[in-house]
Design an enzyme around this catalytic site. Structure first.
Site, short mmCIF file in Angstrom:
data_model
loop_
_atom_site.label_atom_id
_atom_site.label_comp_id
_atom_site.label_asym_id
_atom_site.label_seq_id
_atom_site.Cartn_x
_atom_site.Cartn_y
_atom_site.Cartn_z
N GLU A 139 0.81 -8.30 8.43
CA GLU A 139 0.90 -6.88 8.64
C GLU A 139 2.15 -6.50 7.38
O GLU A 139 2.28 -5.33 7.50
CB GLU A 139 1.50 -6.60 10.19
CG GLU A 139 0.41 -6.34 11.03
CD GLU A 139 -0.87 -5.52 10.56
OE1 GLU A 139 -0.51 -4.45 10.23
OE2 GLU A 139 -1.93 -6.18 10.66
N PRO A 159 0.67 -1.17 -0.13
CA PRO A 159 -0.10 -0.04 0.14
C PRO A 159 0.58 1.30 -0.03
O PRO A 159 0.36 2.27 -0.54
CB PRO A 159 -0.83 -0.14 1.32
CG PRO A 159 -0.54 -1.40 1.88
CD PRO A 159 0.50 -2.02 1.24
N ASP A 210 -8.55 2.37 -24.74
CA ASP A 210 -9.25 2.56 -23.59
C ASP A 210 -9.17 3.71 -22.65
O ASP A 210 -8.17 4.58 -22.83
CB ASP A 210 -8.65 1.54 -22.64
CG ASP A 210 -9.14 0.01 -23.04
OD1 ASP A 210 -10.19 -0.10 -23.65
OD2 ASP A 210 -8.48 -0.94 -22.58
N ARG A 254 -3.27 -6.43 -20.99
CA ARG A 254 -4.24 -6.14 -22.05
C ARG A 254 -3.31 -5.16 -23.25
O ARG A 254 -3.82 -5.04 -24.26
CB ARG A 254 -5.13 -4.97 -21.74
CG ARG A 254 -6.30 -5.64 -20.72
CD ARG A 254 -7.22 -4.47 -20.11
NE ARG A 254 -8.01 -3.94 -21.12
CZ ARG A 254 -9.04 -4.29 -21.79
NH1 ARG A 254 -9.61 -5.35 -21.53
NH2 ARG A 254 -9.71 -3.63 -22.72
N1 SAM Z 1 0.53 -3.09 7.48
C1 SAM Z 1 0.34 -2.71 6.13
C2 SAM Z 1 0.07 -1.29 6.00
O1 SAM Z 1 -0.38 -0.53 6.95
O2 SAM Z 1 0.82 -0.81 4.98
C3 SAM Z 1 -0.76 -3.48 5.47
C4 SAM Z 1 -0.54 -5.07 5.36
S1 SAM Z 1 -1.77 -5.63 4.32
C5 SAM Z 1 -3.08 -6.21 5.66
C6 SAM Z 1 -1.14 -7.27 3.64
C7 SAM Z 1 -0.45 -7.23 2.35
O3 SAM Z 1 -1.58 -6.93 1.48
C8 SAM Z 1 0.68 -6.05 1.99
O4 SAM Z 1 1.73 -6.51 2.49
C9 SAM Z 1 0.41 -6.07 0.64
O5 SAM Z 1 1.05 -7.04 -0.18
C10 SAM Z 1 -1.20 -6.40 0.06
N2 SAM Z 1 -1.81 -4.87 0.18
C11 SAM Z 1 -2.58 -4.47 1.01
N3 SAM Z 1 -3.20 -3.40 0.46
C12 SAM Z 1 -2.49 -3.15 -0.68
C13 SAM Z 1 -2.67 -2.06 -1.61
N4 SAM Z 1 -3.35 -1.23 -1.50
N5 SAM Z 1 -1.93 -2.28 -2.84
C14 SAM Z 1 -0.92 -3.33 -3.00
N6 SAM Z 1 -1.17 -4.15 -2.11
C15 SAM Z 1 -1.72 -4.27 -0.72
#
Ligand code: SAM
Length: 243
Positions: A115, A88, A167, A152
């Site tokens: 996490e 994220p 697109d 795509r």
């Molecule tokens: N504790 C982390 C934080 O606050 O950034 C979030 C961990 S999330 C529950 C678990 C995993 O989901 C991340 O390590 C990532 O691989 C994936 N993930 C969650 N949200 C994402 C997003 N917006 N974009 C890409 N991957 C995401």
């Protein structure tokens, strides 16, 4: 193109065997290889996570199983390889990034859980990428979105006469409104021009509608758009019509 996915939930990627991406695999336009990095743990319980140093809630994926699974991938020396960490905190994924990824010979996606990851996983990563400003449970859905959008742009995936470059977002503009039969439905009529058979008029109508839709719904997309003279005239007309 070869796509390698490092995940502890490989079955989630069965979805990619359906629809266009399934067909792209059948046509050998892409090979998708999922690797369960739980198979690479060096402990007898096959755990992939541990608690964070310094304390705090939740568990983190350890670097060892992920990096060992990465080391075991074929074609490590491949030139056009991108190693994408789903995170994220990464750069927000968009159509331009999809286009850029499509130029690669090999994409490796690393899917997080819990996490997140031990920071040292990043030692092999070329791109940290996010699907948006929200948090989902794992990287799998995020990876699938990126894989779909990227493929795509791989020639042959969309079939003849269809181009991802037409697109929404590919040229900073949203796609114009589209209609199919019947010409009238519950009193709602298809714009006459689309049935005129006049290709130039149709092109102009579509361009103007694209500009109008983008101006109204996503004006931010127009901020960096290189307007043609024709588009500038149309935009002036749109503003006069609206205000
Ligand atoms: N504790 C982390 C934080 O606050 O950034 C979030 C961990 S999330 C529950 C678990 C995993 O989901 C991340 O390590 C990532 O691989 C994936 N993930 C969650 N949200 C994402 C997003 N917006 N974009 C890409 N991957 C995401």
């Amino acid at each position: 193109m070869k796509i390698d996915i490092l995940t502890i939930f490989p079955k989630m990627f069965n979805t990619l065997n359906e629809s266009l991406i399934g067909k792209a695999q059948e046509k050998k336009l892409v090979e998708i290889n999922t690797v369960d990095f739980r198979d690479y743990t060096d402990n007898k319980h096959n755990t992939v996570d541990d608690s964070p140093y310094g304390g705090g809630a939740g568990m983190l994926l350890q670097a060892q199983p992920i990096l060992d699974a990465f080391d075991a991938l074929e074609n490590k020396d491949i030139k056009k390889r991108r190693v994408i960490l789903l995170d994220p905190a990464g750069k927000k994924f968009d159509q331009k990034m999809a286009q850029d990824f499509a130029e690669s010979d090999n994409l490796v996606f690393i899917c997080g859980h819990y996490e997140g990851y031990d920071e040292r996983v990043k030692s092999v990563v070329t791109d940290e990428v996010s699907i948006g400003d929200y948090v989902v449970t794992g990287g799998e859905l995020a990876a699938m979105i990126m894989i779909d959008a990227t493929l795509r742009f791989v020639p042959g995936v969309l079939g003849n006469n269809v181009s991802a470059y037409d697109d929404s977002f590919s040229n900073d503009l949203l796609e114009f409104p589209q209609y199919t039969r019947p010409a009238e439905y519950k009193g709602m009529k298809v714009p006459e021009v689309l049935m005129s058979g006049n290709h130039e008029l149709i092109r102009k109508w579509r361009l103007k509608e694209s500009l109008k839709k983008t101006f109204l719904k996503r004006p931010d997309l127009l901020e960096n758009h290189q307007f043609s003279d024709e588009e500038l005239v149309m935009l002036k007309e749109i503003k006069q019509e609206l205000f």
